[in-house]
Design an enzyme around this catalytic site. Structure first.
Site, PDB file in Angstrom:
ATOM      1  N   ASP A  47       0.870  -0.683  -0.364  1.00 45.47           N
ATOM      2  CA  ASP A  47      -0.032  -0.310  -0.018  1.00 45.47           C
ATOM      3  C   ASP A  47       0.668   1.196   0.063  1.00 45.47           C
ATOM      4  OD1 ASP A  47      -2.883  -1.330   0.083  1.00 45.47           O
ATOM      5  OD2 ASP A  47      -2.764  -1.380   1.828  1.00 45.47           O
ATOM      6  N   HIS A  62       3.811   6.904 -14.244  1.00 45.64           N
ATOM      7  CA  HIS A  62       4.158   6.568 -13.806  1.00 45.64           C
ATOM      8  C   HIS A  62       3.989   4.993 -14.404  1.00 45.64           C
ATOM      9  CE1 HIS A  62       5.003   9.827 -11.125  1.00 45.64           C
ATOM     10  NE2 HIS A  62       6.107   9.976 -12.275  1.00 45.64           N
ATOM     11  N   LYS A  72      -2.593  -1.764 -10.328  1.00 51.33           N
ATOM     12  CA  LYS A  72      -2.997  -1.084  -9.106  1.00 51.33           C
ATOM     13  C   LYS A  72      -4.549  -0.735  -9.184  1.00 51.33           C
ATOM     14  CE  LYS A  72       1.093   2.424 -10.208  1.00 51.33           C
ATOM     15  NZ  LYS A  72       1.568   3.232 -10.574  1.00 51.33           N
ATOM     16  N   TYR A 132      -2.518   3.847  -2.926  1.00 50.66           N
ATOM     17  CA  TYR A 132      -2.934   3.285  -4.023  1.00 50.66           C
ATOM     18  C   TYR A 132      -2.560   1.778  -3.868  1.00 50.66           C
ATOM     19  CZ  TYR A 132       1.455   5.198  -5.173  1.00 50.66           C
ATOM     20  OH  TYR A 132       2.636   5.483  -5.832  1.00 50.66           O
ATOM     21  N   LYS A 168      11.472  15.387 -11.964  1.00 46.63           N
ATOM     22  CA  LYS A 168      12.094  13.767 -12.716  1.00 46.63           C
ATOM     23  C   LYS A 168      10.458  13.696 -13.614  1.00 46.63           C
ATOM     24  CE  LYS A 168      10.141   8.423 -12.066  1.00 46.63           C
ATOM     25  NZ  LYS A 168       9.770   8.019 -10.548  1.00 46.63           N
ATOM     26  N   ASP A 169       9.311  13.894 -13.781  1.00 45.18           N
ATOM     27  CA  ASP A 169       7.912  14.147 -14.420  1.00 45.18           C
ATOM     28  C   ASP A 169       8.591  14.559 -15.542  1.00 45.18           C
ATOM     29  OD1 ASP A 169       6.528  12.127 -12.970  1.00 45.18           O
ATOM     30  OD2 ASP A 169       5.275  13.473 -11.697  1.00 45.18           O
TER      31      ASP A 169
END
Length: 187
Positions: A47, A62, A72, A132, A168-169
């Site tokens: 989790d 991602h 997920k 998630y 990163k994104d």
């Protein structure tokens, strides 16, 4: 619990049964038996939770490459997001297609994404708590992302403008330049 098909086979909206009274409410968010009964026999092993303070925060798109690909089950416990699933499986009839669903603490909906799909979300409110479950452990070596604005995919993020992204994104590659290794029928 109710499973609702989306435009992408295997990606489902899950609506829990909510029991409310003067004290508040109770709902079951996951049960291996209940999920198997509605046709989602995935067993989750980890989790995760994130917090986004600002409306317009974008996280994604991602995924984890094979052999550590992850299914997920995502939901929002505070605030609201536009949640996006993208089919990244080469050879799939829905390759590069995407679906977007609003998830919120109010509507209590969840979204199930099988392995082979990229995932991202845009916060529609301030102070979003996002939870998630995944069916495979995190692997730094297999952790990947693709550009949220890849023109070959064309996700429409809605009326909220993405304003806050991680380094990163921002630097994630386009799908064509990525080493995404999902193949339809093999994952």
């Amino acid at each position: 619990m109710k499973k609702i098909d989306t435009a992408l086979p295997g990606v489902y909206i899950v609506e829990p049964q909510v029991y409310g009274d003067q004290r508040g409410y109770f709902m079951e968010t996951y049960s291996t038996r209940t999920f198997a009964d509605i046709g989602i026999p995935t067993v989750f092993v980890q989790d995760n939770q994130s917090f986004s303070a600002q409306k317009g925060t974008l996280r994604g798109i991602h995924f984890q490459n094979v052999p550590m690909a992850q299914a997920k089950l995502v939901r929002v416990t505070r605030g609201a997001v536009l949640d996006v699933a993208v089919d990244l499986r080469k050879g799939s009839p829905t390759y590069r297609q995407w679906v977007a669903v609003e998830l919120s603490a109010d509507n209590k909906r969840m979204l199930f994404l099988p392995r082979g799909f990229g995932h991202g979300f845009l916060t529609l409110t301030d102070n979003v708590e996002f939870c998630y479950k995944v069916d495979n452990l995190y692997s730094k070596e297999c952790d990947r992302g693709i550009r949220f604005d890849d023109p070959s995919i064309g996700v429409v993020w809605g009326t909220v403008v993405p304003e806050l992204l991680s380094a990163k994104d921002i630097s994630a590659p386009l799908l064509d330049d990525s080493d995404c290794n999902f193949v339809f029928g093999e994952i």
